[in-house]
Design a protein around this motif. Structure first.
Motif, PDB file in Angstrom:
ATOM      1  N   ASN A 241      54.236  66.992  60.409  1.00 53.75           N
ATOM      2  CA  ASN A 241      53.951  66.316  61.670  1.00 53.75           C
ATOM      3  C   ASN A 241      54.163  64.822  61.466  1.00 53.75           C
ATOM      4  O   ASN A 241      53.211  64.021  61.521  1.00 53.75           O
ATOM      5  CB  ASN A 241      52.519  66.609  62.139  1.00 53.75           C
ATOM      6  N   TYR A 242      55.420  64.443  61.230  1.00 50.35           N
ATOM      7  CA  TYR A 242      55.712  63.053  60.919  1.00 50.35           C
ATOM      8  C   TYR A 242      55.688  62.200  62.182  1.00 50.35           C
ATOM      9  O   TYR A 242      56.061  62.651  63.270  1.00 50.35           O
ATOM     10  CB  TYR A 242      57.070  62.945  60.226  1.00 50.35           C
ATOM     11  N   PRO A 243      55.261  60.968  62.055  1.00 50.52           N
ATOM     12  CA  PRO A 243      55.191  60.092  63.237  1.00 50.52           C
ATOM     13  C   PRO A 243      56.571  59.828  63.820  1.00 50.52           C
ATOM     14  O   PRO A 243      57.574  59.782  63.102  1.00 50.52           O
ATOM     15  CB  PRO A 243      54.557  58.813  62.685  1.00 50.52           C
ATOM     16  N   LYS A 244      56.599  59.659  65.148  1.00 54.32           N
ATOM     17  CA  LYS A 244      57.848  59.385  65.857  1.00 54.32           C
ATOM     18  C   LYS A 244      58.096  57.886  65.921  1.00 54.32           C
ATOM     19  O   LYS A 244      57.163  57.080  66.044  1.00 54.32           O
ATOM     20  CB  LYS A 244      57.794  59.955  67.276  1.00 54.32           C
ATOM     21  N   GLU A 245      59.360  57.534  65.855  1.00 55.16           N
ATOM     22  CA  GLU A 245      59.737  56.134  65.968  1.00 55.16           C
ATOM     23  C   GLU A 245      59.885  55.731  67.437  1.00 55.16           C
ATOM     24  O   GLU A 245      60.361  56.519  68.258  1.00 55.16           O
ATOM     25  CB  GLU A 245      61.071  55.887  65.248  1.00 55.16           C
ATOM     26  N   GLN A 246      59.475  54.520  67.752  1.00 55.45           N
ATOM     27  CA  GLN A 246      59.751  53.950  69.061  1.00 55.45           C
ATOM     28  C   GLN A 246      61.219  53.506  69.111  1.00 55.45           C
ATOM     29  O   GLN A 246      61.776  53.066  68.102  1.00 55.45           O
ATOM     30  CB  GLN A 246      58.838  52.752  69.332  1.00 55.45           C
ATOM     31  N   PRO A 247      61.859  53.624  70.262  1.00 54.32           N
ATOM     32  CA  PRO A 247      63.266  53.204  70.363  1.00 54.32           C
ATOM     33  C   PRO A 247      63.451  51.739  69.992  1.00 54.32           C
ATOM     34  O   PRO A 247      62.564  50.908  70.224  1.00 54.32           O
ATOM     35  CB  PRO A 247      63.591  53.444  71.844  1.00 54.32           C
ATOM     36  N   ILE A 248      64.588  51.424  69.416  1.00 58.43           N
ATOM     37  CA  ILE A 248      64.960  50.041  69.146  1.00 58.43           C
ATOM     38  C   ILE A 248      65.570  49.480  70.428  1.00 58.43           C
ATOM     39  O   ILE A 248      66.556  50.013  70.940  1.00 58.43           O
ATOM     40  CB  ILE A 248      65.970  49.952  67.986  1.00 58.43           C
ATOM     41  N   THR A 249      65.003  48.429  70.954  1.00 58.01           N
ATOM     42  CA  THR A 249      65.468  47.877  72.234  1.00 58.01           C
ATOM     43  C   THR A 249      65.943  46.433  72.123  1.00 58.01           C
ATOM     44  O   THR A 249      66.521  45.907  73.061  1.00 58.01           O
ATOM     45  CB  THR A 249      64.357  47.953  73.292  1.00 58.01           C
ATOM     46  N   GLU A 250      65.702  45.792  70.992  1.00 53.49           N
ATOM     47  CA  GLU A 250      66.170  44.432  70.770  1.00 53.49           C
ATOM     48  C   GLU A 250      66.858  44.347  69.413  1.00 53.49           C
ATOM     49  O   GLU A 250      66.366  44.892  68.426  1.00 53.49           O
ATOM     50  CB  GLU A 250      65.011  43.437  70.806  1.00 53.49           C
ATOM     51  N   GLN A 251      67.982  43.672  69.391  1.00 52.92           N
ATOM     52  CA  GLN A 251      68.727  43.536  68.139  1.00 52.92           C
ATOM     53  C   GLN A 251      67.889  42.799  67.094  1.00 52.92           C
ATOM     54  O   GLN A 251      67.239  41.794  67.384  1.00 52.92           O
ATOM     55  CB  GLN A 251      70.026  42.768  68.377  1.00 52.92           C
ATOM     56  N   LYS A 252      67.926  43.336  65.891  1.00 55.09           N
ATOM     57  CA  LYS A 252      67.202  42.744  64.775  1.00 55.09           C
ATOM     58  C   LYS A 252      68.221  42.256  63.747  1.00 55.09           C
ATOM     59  O   LYS A 252      69.228  42.918  63.499  1.00 55.09           O
ATOM     60  CB  LYS A 252      66.284  43.800  64.145  1.00 55.09           C
ATOM     61  N   ILE A 253      67.980  41.103  63.175  1.00 53.82           N
ATOM     62  CA  ILE A 253      68.880  40.555  62.148  1.00 53.82           C
ATOM     63  C   ILE A 253      68.094  40.418  60.849  1.00 53.82           C
ATOM     64  O   ILE A 253      66.986  39.855  60.828  1.00 53.82           O
ATOM     65  CB  ILE A 253      69.444  39.196  62.582  1.00 53.82           C
ATOM     66  N   THR A 254      68.644  40.948  59.767  1.00 55.79           N
ATOM     67  CA  THR A 254      67.953  40.896  58.485  1.00 55.79           C
ATOM     68  C   THR A 254      68.941  40.498  57.382  1.00 55.79           C
ATOM     69  O   THR A 254      70.161  40.625  57.537  1.00 55.79           O
ATOM     70  CB  THR A 254      67.317  42.260  58.151  1.00 55.79           C
ATOM     71  N   THR A 255      68.397  40.015  56.289  1.00 52.21           N
ATOM     72  CA  THR A 255      69.219  39.605  55.148  1.00 52.21           C
ATOM     73  C   THR A 255      68.687  40.268  53.889  1.00 52.21           C
ATOM     74  O   THR A 255      67.467  40.316  53.672  1.00 52.21           O
ATOM     75  CB  THR A 255      69.194  38.071  54.965  1.00 52.21           C
ATOM     76  N   ALA A 256      69.595  40.788  53.091  1.00 52.31           N
ATOM     77  CA  ALA A 256      69.231  41.378  51.804  1.00 52.31           C
ATOM     78  C   ALA A 256      70.132  40.776  50.736  1.00 52.31           C
ATOM     79  O   ALA A 256      71.271  40.366  51.019  1.00 52.31           O
ATOM     80  CB  ALA A 256      69.378  42.893  51.849  1.00 52.31           C
ATOM     81  N   TYR A 257      69.625  40.768  49.502  1.00 58.86           N
ATOM     82  CA  TYR A 257      70.365  40.137  48.411  1.00 58.86           C
ATOM     83  C   TYR A 257      70.601  41.143  47.287  1.00 58.86           C
ATOM     84  O   TYR A 257      69.765  42.004  47.012  1.00 58.86           O
ATOM     85  CB  TYR A 257      69.596  38.919  47.879  1.00 58.86           C
ATOM     86  N   ASP A 258      71.758  41.002  46.655  1.00 60.94           N
ATOM     87  CA  ASP A 258      72.153  41.912  45.583  1.00 60.94           C
ATOM     88  C   ASP A 258      72.792  41.095  44.469  1.00 60.94           C
ATOM     89  O   ASP A 258      73.855  40.481  44.657  1.00 60.94           O
ATOM     90  CB  ASP A 258      73.143  42.950  46.127  1.00 60.94           C
ATOM     91  N   ALA A 259      72.150  41.076  43.312  1.00 54.65           N
ATOM     92  CA  ALA A 259      72.644  40.287  42.176  1.00 54.65           C
ATOM     93  C   ALA A 259      73.906  40.875  41.573  1.00 54.65           C
ATOM     94  O   ALA A 259      74.567  40.221  40.753  1.00 54.65           O
ATOM     95  CB  ALA A 259      71.555  40.185  41.117  1.00 54.65           C
TER      96      ALA A 259
END
Length: 440
Positions: A241-259
Motif C-alpha cells: 500500500n505505497y503512498p501515491k504521488e501528487q502530480p507535478i504541475t510546476e517545472q523543477k530545476i535541479t543540479t547534480a555533480y559527478d566527479a
C-alpha cells in the motif's frame, strides 16, 4: 503484376513468421500458492529453470533500503544442503550457467542447463526457497560485495548517479525515490533479525513464479515440480500500500555533480504511468520515434545536422507503479546546456502539437513488429518474459499478444499521450555537472 505478387508473397511470409513466434505454455498453481509456467521447446537440448520473486527495491521500510538487491547476492551464499560458496561450482561443473538480477519491482534467479540436468535446476531453486542459510557471516560477506558493486557501478562510474538523481527528483513519497541498490548506511545498520524477517516475508512460494522452459516433457516436469516445491510452506500474503504521488504541475530545476565526468549533461525528466498501462506503451513508441537510431528525430537534428551534441536520447524507464521518462543530451564544444534544452523541448513539442507523419508512423510499426519477432528467439528469453508478464502485468498471454497493443496505437494517440505527460510544467530539468559528487 509481378510487384503485386512479390508483395503478396512477402506479406504472407511475414504473417507466417509472426505466427511462428507464438509461445505455447501451460500454467497452474500449487497448493502453496507457487505459480508455475511450463514451456516445451524440444528444438535444442537445453532447459531454463527460473524463479521470479515479487520483491524489489521498493519493498522496504524507511531506514532499511536496498534489501532486495542485497538478497540477490545473499541467496547464493549457501543452503542447508549446499555448502557455502559452492553454488556456482555446482552449476558450472554440470555444464550450466546462472545469474540473477533485481529491479525496483522484482528479483529474478535462473539457471540454464543441458536438459538432462532439469532435476538439478529445480533442486537448486527449491533449496534457495526452502533452505537458505542466513547467518552473520553471510550477511557480512555480502554487505562488502554490495558496497563494492555500488562503488563500481554508481560512485566511480561516469554518469552513474543519474538514475538516483531521477528517482530523488521525480518522487517524494513513493519508494522509487530511493535507489534500488539502497543506501549503505541502511545495510550497515541492518541486524540479522531484520534480514531473516525480510526473507520470511518475501521469499515464499505464494510470492513467486517458477518457469521451466526448453527441452522438457510437460507431464514429467509437473511431477518434478510437485516433488521439489510442493511441500514448501506457504507464507503470509504480501500486502502493498505505497503512498501515491501528487502530480507535478510546476517545472523543477535541479543540479547534480559527478566527479567522474568532464562533459556536463542536460536532462528533461517526467513522471509517467506504470508499464502495464496503455499510455506506457505509447510512450515507448514516442521514445523510439525520438531517439532510436541515427535517423531518429533528436539524433538527426541535434547530433547530425546542427552538431550541438555528442549524444542525445529519449528513454522510457519502465516500472510497475510509475515510470520515468528522460530526454538527455551531452553537448559538443561551446554548446550550452540551455541551448540543448531548448532544442530537445522543440522536438518534444512537435510530437505534442502535431501528428507524426504517416511514413514515420509506418516505420515505427515496422520496428515494433521486428522487435516482437526477435523477442522470443531464445528459451532463456522466453522464460524471463513469461515470468514478467504473469507477475508484473497480470497477463501471461501478453507474450503472444502484446504486439497487438502497439499495432492499435494511432498517430492521434501518440499526440494525445505526449501532450498528457511531456509538458514543460510537468518536467524536472537536471543539470548534471562535473564536480564533487552528489551523495545519495
Amino acid at each position: 503484376m509481378k510487384k503485386l505478387s512479390f508483395l503478396s508473397f512477402f506479406m504472407l511470409a511475414s504473417i507466417g513468421l509472426l505466427s511462428a513466434q507464438e509461445v505455447a505454455y501451460e500454467e497452474y498453481d500449487l497448493d502453496n500458492g507457487l505459480h508455475v509456467i511450463l514451456h516445451q521447446d524440444n528444438g535444442a537440448p537445453v532447459v531454463t529453470t527460473s524463479v521470479m520473486y515479487h520483491v524489489g527495491g521498493k519493498d522496504r521500510t524507511e531506514g532499511r533500503t536496498g534489501f532486495a538487491h542485497f538478497f540477490e547476492h545473499l541467496l547464493f551464499e549457501g543452503t542447508k544442503n549446499i555448502e557455502r560458496g559452492k553454488w556456482f561450482e555446482i552449476v558450472s561443473s554440470n555444464g550450466g550457467t546462472n545469474n540473477a538480477n533485481t529491479s525496483q519491482d522484482r528479483t529474478y534467479y535462473y539457471e540454464v542447463f543441458p536438459s538432462n540436468n532439469l532435476k538439478l535446476g529445480l533442486w537448486l531453486e527449491s533449496e534457495r526457497m526452502l533452505h537458505p542459510v542466513i547467518d552473520q557471516k553471510g550477511v557480512d560477506t555480502q554487505q562488502e560485495v554490495v558496497k563494492e558493486e555500488k562503488r563500481l557501478r554508481y560512485d566511480n562510474s561516469p554518469y552513474g548517479q543519474l538514475l538516483p538523481v531521477l528517482g530523488k527528483n521525480l518522487f517524494e513519497v513513493h519508494p522509487y525515490k530511493d535507489p534500488n541498490i539502497g543506501y549503505m548506511k541502511d545495510l550497515d545498520a541492518a541486524t540479522l533479525e531484520d534480514v531473516k524477517a525480510y526473507n520470511k516475508k518475501y521469499y515464499v512460494p505464494n510470492n513467486a513464479v517458477l518457469v521451466v522452459a526448453g527441452d522438457i516433457d510437460i507431464a514429467e516436469t509437473k511431477k518434478l515440480v510437485s516433488d521439489y516445491f510442493g511441500d514448501i510452506p506457504r507464507g503470509e500474503d504480501v500486502v502493498r500500500n505505497y503512498p501515491k504521488e501528487q502530480p507535478i504541475t510546476e517545472q523543477k530545476i535541479t543540479t547534480a555533480y559527478d566527479a567522474n565526468i568532464q562533459i556536463p549533461a542536460i536532462g528533461m525528466a517526467y513522471r509517467t504511468p506504470g508499464f502495464a498501462e496503455r499510455d506506457a506503451y505509447v510512450l515507448e513508441m514516442i521514445s523510439t520515434y525520438l531517439s532510436d537510431g541515427k535517423s531518429s528525430k533528436l539524433y538527426k537534428k541535434i547530433v547530425d545536422d546542427q552538431k550541438q551534441a555528442l549524444q542525445v536520447g529519449a528513454f522510457n524507464i519502465a516500472q510497475q507503479d510509475y515510470g520515468m521518462y528522460l530526454v538527455f543530451a551531452l553537448p559538443v564544444g561551446e554548446t550550452s546546456l540551455e541551448v540543448l534544452q531548448e532544442e530537445m523541448e522543440e522536438e518534444v513539442a512537435l510530437v505534442r502539437d502535431n501528428l507524426i507523419s504517416e511514413k514515420d508512423y509506418q516505420k515505427l510499426q515496422n520496428k515494433f513488429e521486428n522487435n516482437f519477432v526477435n523477442s522470443n528467439s531464445s528459451v532463456e528469453g522466453i522464460a524471463g518474459s513469461l515470468a514478467t508478464y504473469h507477475m508484473l502485468y497480470g497477463d501471461t498471454s501478453l507474450i503472444n499478444k502484446e504486439i497487438e497493443i502497439y499495432r492499435s496505437i494511432t498517430r492521434e494517440e501518440i499526440k494525445e499521450v505526449a501532450t498528457k505527460y511531456l509538458k514543460p510544467n510537468q518536467s524536472v530539468i537536471i543539470n548534471y555537472l562535473p564536480g564533487e559528487k552528489t551523495e545519495f
